[in-house]
Design a protein around this motif. Structure first.
Motif, PDB file in Angstrom:
ATOM      1  N   LYS A  75      -2.308  13.228  17.571  1.00 49.57           N
ATOM      2  CA  LYS A  75      -2.603  14.603  17.929  1.00 49.57           C
ATOM      3  C   LYS A  75      -1.332  15.313  18.399  1.00 49.57           C
ATOM      4  N   GLU A  76      -1.346  16.629  18.287  1.00 48.01           N
ATOM      5  CA  GLU A  76      -0.251  17.446  18.792  1.00 48.01           C
ATOM      6  C   GLU A  76      -0.242  17.374  20.319  1.00 48.01           C
ATOM      7  N   TYR A  77       0.928  17.211  20.901  1.00 47.33           N
ATOM      8  CA  TYR A  77       1.001  17.228  22.362  1.00 47.33           C
ATOM      9  C   TYR A  77       2.397  17.579  22.846  1.00 47.33           C
ATOM     10  N   ILE A 129       7.930  10.066  24.388  1.00 43.94           N
ATOM     11  CA  ILE A 129       8.591  11.360  24.599  1.00 43.94           C
ATOM     12  C   ILE A 129       9.044  11.933  23.254  1.00 43.94           C
ATOM     13  N   ASN A 130       9.674  11.087  22.443  1.00 42.74           N
ATOM     14  CA  ASN A 130      10.192  11.551  21.156  1.00 42.74           C
ATOM     15  C   ASN A 130       9.111  11.757  20.103  1.00 42.74           C
ATOM     16  N   ALA A 131       7.902  11.307  20.396  1.00 38.43           N
ATOM     17  CA  ALA A 131       6.782  11.584  19.494  1.00 38.43           C
ATOM     18  C   ALA A 131       6.096  12.904  19.830  1.00 38.43           C
ATOM     19  N   SER A 132       6.553  13.561  20.897  1.00 36.92           N
ATOM     20  CA  SER A 132       5.988  14.850  21.293  1.00 36.92           C
ATOM     21  C   SER A 132       6.393  15.936  20.311  1.00 36.92           C
ATOM     22  N   ASN A 133       5.651  17.022  20.321  1.00 37.28           N
ATOM     23  CA  ASN A 133       6.066  18.204  19.566  1.00 37.28           C
ATOM     24  C   ASN A 133       7.135  18.982  20.323  1.00 37.28           C
ATOM     25  N   LEU A 134       7.027  18.973  21.643  1.00 33.19           N
ATOM     26  CA  LEU A 134       8.006  19.610  22.520  1.00 33.19           C
ATOM     27  C   LEU A 134       8.100  18.808  23.809  1.00 33.19           C
ATOM     28  N   VAL A 135       9.245  18.914  24.492  1.00 33.76           N
ATOM     29  CA  VAL A 135       9.414  18.336  25.820  1.00 33.76           C
ATOM     30  C   VAL A 135       9.842  19.453  26.770  1.00 33.76           C
ATOM     31  N   ILE A 136       9.239  19.495  27.933  1.00 32.56           N
ATOM     32  CA  ILE A 136       9.632  20.445  28.975  1.00 32.56           C
ATOM     33  C   ILE A 136       9.985  19.646  30.227  1.00 32.56           C
ATOM     34  N   PHE A 137      11.116  19.951  30.846  1.00 29.97           N
ATOM     35  CA  PHE A 137      11.457  19.289  32.100  1.00 29.97           C
ATOM     36  C   PHE A 137      11.973  20.311  33.101  1.00 29.97           C
ATOM     37  N   ASP A 138      11.865  19.975  34.386  1.00 29.93           N
ATOM     38  CA  ASP A 138      12.372  20.880  35.414  1.00 29.93           C
ATOM     39  C   ASP A 138      13.550  20.246  36.142  1.00 29.93           C
ATOM     40  N   VAL A 183      16.729  12.495  23.874  1.00 32.39           N
ATOM     41  CA  VAL A 183      15.529  13.142  23.341  1.00 32.39           C
ATOM     42  C   VAL A 183      15.870  13.844  22.028  1.00 32.39           C
ATOM     43  N   LYS A 184      15.068  13.588  21.015  1.00 34.35           N
ATOM     44  CA  LYS A 184      15.339  14.079  19.662  1.00 34.35           C
ATOM     45  C   LYS A 184      14.482  15.282  19.275  1.00 34.35           C
ATOM     46  N   VAL A 185      13.496  15.617  20.092  1.00 38.97           N
ATOM     47  CA  VAL A 185      12.635  16.763  19.783  1.00 38.97           C
ATOM     48  C   VAL A 185      13.084  17.957  20.613  1.00 38.97           C
ATOM     49  N   PRO A 186      12.680  19.181  20.248  1.00 38.91           N
ATOM     50  CA  PRO A 186      13.111  20.368  21.002  1.00 38.91           C
ATOM     51  C   PRO A 186      12.725  20.281  22.477  1.00 38.91           C
ATOM     52  N   MET A 187      13.663  20.680  23.337  1.00 41.67           N
ATOM     53  CA  MET A 187      13.414  20.638  24.778  1.00 41.67           C
ATOM     54  C   MET A 187      13.527  22.026  25.401  1.00 41.67           C
TER      55      MET A 187
END
Length: 356
Positions: free
Chosen positions: A58-60, A187-196, A211-215
């Motif tokens: 699933k998308e996440y 983490i790299n299977a995510s569609n996006l990663v957000i961190f603070d 991390v290889k996906v957009p952050m």
């Protein structure tokens, strides 16, 4: 029907079908034979079909950041009494930039994994219950024994502006590169990663490298926002407020033109899409495709400024996932922020109205 533990294992396998039993055991804090027993039951129930295969992914979005208990006061009178008591209203509620972003994402209908650390105290249990209620996946989060969940105390004036804040977030030191290493496949299977920027500086550097996906980064605090600017910056987008932006760019913002100039400087520094939001003004966005200024509505009655940035970061992610036309994305992001600032809650339950 899987048990709570089996659902955690199922969530982890869905993110990384080739994850080992040893990795599952380390993440969940149980024995390897215990993992094997749960997996055997999941196979028998038809929920998975052996290692390397699960039901369609699933998308996440994965969020990495802080959770804490907010304690805040709103002073009732216009004149503040220093070194004395001020009448007002005191509220206690779950907060933390990472947690608030995750909660806003689920309000927007996005499957969300939250990687964080929390204590084995009452506030930690409240966080777990709230995550289950909101359907935030915390399988990759960790409850730290003999530690207290972060706390944040702040005082607002009657207009909703912050007067002072004190954070006790030392527990976030456990969000280390080593802590995240075993979670990297998910983490790299995510569609996006957000961190603070509550997480340690060396962890931010590790994320940039691995991390290889957009952050998307959400700047937090004048003392921590500068940790985002490193030699190996790897960001798709930066969400930042005017005070934090002034610290990084060494430029004061007292007008619309200065805000636009500051956003341009941030764009050059981070080589990323910039979403700069400023109290009493609005949003200044610069991306590969457009530059746009979207001011707040004049009739907004501000209740609480805490949570605006987290809601906007979630809205940025939502517009990217939904391929929202560039001319509409800034409008949507500001609408989410406005709903948040009109609520006394850190996450407005009205956000979901925008997608219905």
């Amino acid at each position: 029907m899987p048990t709570e533990r089996e659902q955690q294992i199922l969530d982890l396998i869905q993110q990384n079908p080739m994850i080992t039993q040893k990795e599952l055991a380390n993440i969940l804090g149980i024995t390897r034979p215990g993992v094997a027993s749960h997996i055997s039951r999941l196979i028998k129930e038809g929920l998975i079909s052996g290692k390397g295969y699960v039901l369609p992914r699933k998308e996440y979005v994965t969020v990495i950041g802080a959770v804490n208990m907010d304690i805040y006061g709103i002073i009732r009178e216009r004149d503040v009494v220093l070194k004395g008591s001020n009448s007002g209203h005191v509220k206690i509620q779950l907060g933390g930039i990472g947690r608030n972003i995750a909660a806003n994402l689920t309000e927007l209908g996005i499957n969300t994994n939250l990687i964080t650390v929390f204590g084995n105290d009452t506030n930690g249990e409240i966080f777990k219950q709230d995550s289950a209620k909101r359907e935030i996946n915390i399988s990759y989060a960790k409850q730290i024994m003999n530690e207290e969940t972060s706390n944040y105390i702040y005082i607002n004036d009657q207009t909703g502006d912050r007067l002072i804040g004190v954070d006790d977030m030392d527990i976030n030191r456990y969000i280390t590169p080593e802590f995240l290493k075993s979670r990297l496949p998910g983490i790299n299977a995510s569609n996006l990663v957000i961190f603070d920027s509550n997480i340690p500086s060396n962890t931010i550097k590790w994320l940039y490298d691995n991390v290889k996906v957009p952050m998307i980064a959400k700047a937090v605090s004048v003392n921590k926002a500068t940790n985002l600017l490193q030699k190996n910056v790897n960001l798709n987008s930066l969400v930042i407020n005017g005070i934090e932006a002034s610290i990084i760019t060494k430029q004061q913002i007292a007008s619309l033109e200065e805000a636009k100039e500051c956003a341009k400087k941030l764009r050059k520094l981070f080589n990323a899409n910039i979403y700069l939001y400023i109290d009493d003004l609005g949003l200044f966005a610069i991306t590969d495709e457009f530059q746009k200024t979207k001011l707040y509505s004049k009739d907004i009655k501000v209740q609480n400024t805490n949570g605006i940035g987290a809601s906007m970061a979630a809205a940025v992610a939502y517009t990217k996932l939904r391929n929202t036309p560039t001319e509409k994305s800034a409008d949507f992001i500001v609408k989410v922020g406005e709903l948040t600032m009109q609520s006394t809650e850190s996450v407005s339950n009205r956000v979901r109205e925008l997608i219905n």
